[in-house]
Write a protein that holds these residues in place. Structure first.
Motif, PDB file in Angstrom:
ATOM      1  N   LEU A 186     -18.914 -22.669 -22.876  1.00 24.45           N
ATOM      2  CA  LEU A 186     -19.107 -23.251 -24.211  1.00 24.45           C
ATOM      3  C   LEU A 186     -20.589 -23.467 -24.507  1.00 24.45           C
ATOM      4  CD1 LEU A 186     -16.187 -25.819 -24.307  1.00 24.45           C
ATOM      5  CD2 LEU A 186     -16.471 -23.851 -25.806  1.00 24.45           C
TER       6      LEU A 186
ATOM      7  N   TRP B 276     -13.696 -28.231 -32.220  1.00 22.82           N
ATOM      8  CA  TRP B 276     -12.347 -28.509 -31.763  1.00 22.82           C
ATOM      9  C   TRP B 276     -11.990 -29.990 -31.870  1.00 22.82           C
ATOM     10  CZ3 TRP B 276      -7.923 -26.754 -31.898  1.00 22.82           C
ATOM     11  CH2 TRP B 276      -6.887 -27.240 -31.109  1.00 22.82           C
TER      12      TRP B 276
ATOM     13  N   ASN C 199     -15.721 -23.801 -17.749  1.00 20.14           N
ATOM     14  CA  ASN C 199     -15.502 -23.672 -19.191  1.00 20.14           C
ATOM     15  C   ASN C 199     -16.615 -24.358 -19.979  1.00 20.14           C
ATOM     16  OD1 ASN C 199     -13.176 -22.190 -18.854  1.00 20.14           O
ATOM     17  ND2 ASN C 199     -11.831 -23.962 -18.987  1.00 20.14           N
TER      18      ASN C 199
ATOM     19  N   ASN D 107     -18.956 -26.044 -31.738  1.00 22.09           N
ATOM     20  CA  ASN D 107     -17.595 -26.313 -31.309  1.00 22.09           C
ATOM     21  C   ASN D 107     -17.042 -27.443 -32.178  1.00 22.09           C
ATOM     22  OD1 ASN D 107     -15.250 -27.184 -30.083  1.00 22.09           O
ATOM     23  ND2 ASN D 107     -16.220 -27.748 -28.159  1.00 22.09           N
TER      24      ASN D 107
ATOM     25  N   ALA E 169     -13.151 -23.472 -27.098  1.00 20.26           N
ATOM     26  CA  ALA E 169     -12.922 -24.859 -26.681  1.00 20.26           C
ATOM     27  C   ALA E 169     -11.431 -25.199 -26.722  1.00 20.26           C
ATOM     28  CB  ALA E 169     -13.699 -25.817 -27.573  1.00 20.26           C
TER      29      ALA E 169
ATOM     30  N   THR F 229     -15.198 -22.888 -31.337  1.00 18.30           N
ATOM     31  CA  THR F 229     -14.056 -23.783 -31.518  1.00 18.30           C
ATOM     32  C   THR F 229     -12.808 -23.226 -30.836  1.00 18.30           C
ATOM     33  OG1 THR F 229     -14.959 -24.613 -33.591  1.00 18.30           O
ATOM     34  CG2 THR F 229     -12.592 -24.908 -33.248  1.00 18.30           C
TER      35      THR F 229
END
Length: 142
Positions: free
Chosen positions: A69, A82, A65, A80, A42, A39
């Motif tokens: 992830l 986020w 990126n 994740n 991200a 998280t």
């Protein structure tokens, strides 16, 4: 601990990447400690993307990126979260393993709104259970 004491925690997330729609709003989505690494990565990726473009809630990270992830999620037990924290999306986690204690033979797993308790004494809260004969039982509660 088989029960949810200490499992439901208060907290807050603050920053420029939080949508105004979710600022100050409660969130009851499932999140585990293992979710923080993917998280936060991200969130950093979203901040880098937003700094270089007109990013908004749900902005996709760069391909580099995104690969990072994917690697983190593949190699850890975390998700994740986020978008759940920053945009109010649904939690990606549907289960929480509360405990497995092989010494006394107890375990607890929550999936959605259901919880499986294994190796507990007869349930005093009215769930299906055997008489209080000292035996340990498995119980499914909602």
């Amino acid at each position: 601990q088989l029960w949810e004491g200490g499992m439901r925690a208060q907290g807050f997330v603050w920053g420029a990447g939080i949508s105004p729609a979710v600022k100050g709003a409660p969130n009851s989505g499932l999140m585990h400690a293992a979710d923080w690494l993917p998280t936060l990565v991200a969130a950093a990726a979203a901040a880098a993307t937003t700094a270089t473009s007109a990013g908004s809630c749900g902005t996709l990270p760069s391909s580099q990126n995104a690969r990072l992830l994917d690697t983190i999620e593949r190699d850890t037990d975390g998700f994740n979260q986020w978008e759940m924290l920053s945009c109010g999306a649904a939690s990606r986690r549907t289960e929480i393993l509360h405990n497995i204690d092989p010494v006394i033979g107890e375990a607890s797993l929550r999936v959605g709104d259901m919880k499986l308790l294994v190796g507990v004494p007869a349930a005093p809260w009215g769930a299906e259970s055997a008489p209080g004969d000292g035996e340990r039982h498995s119980v499914l509660v909602k």
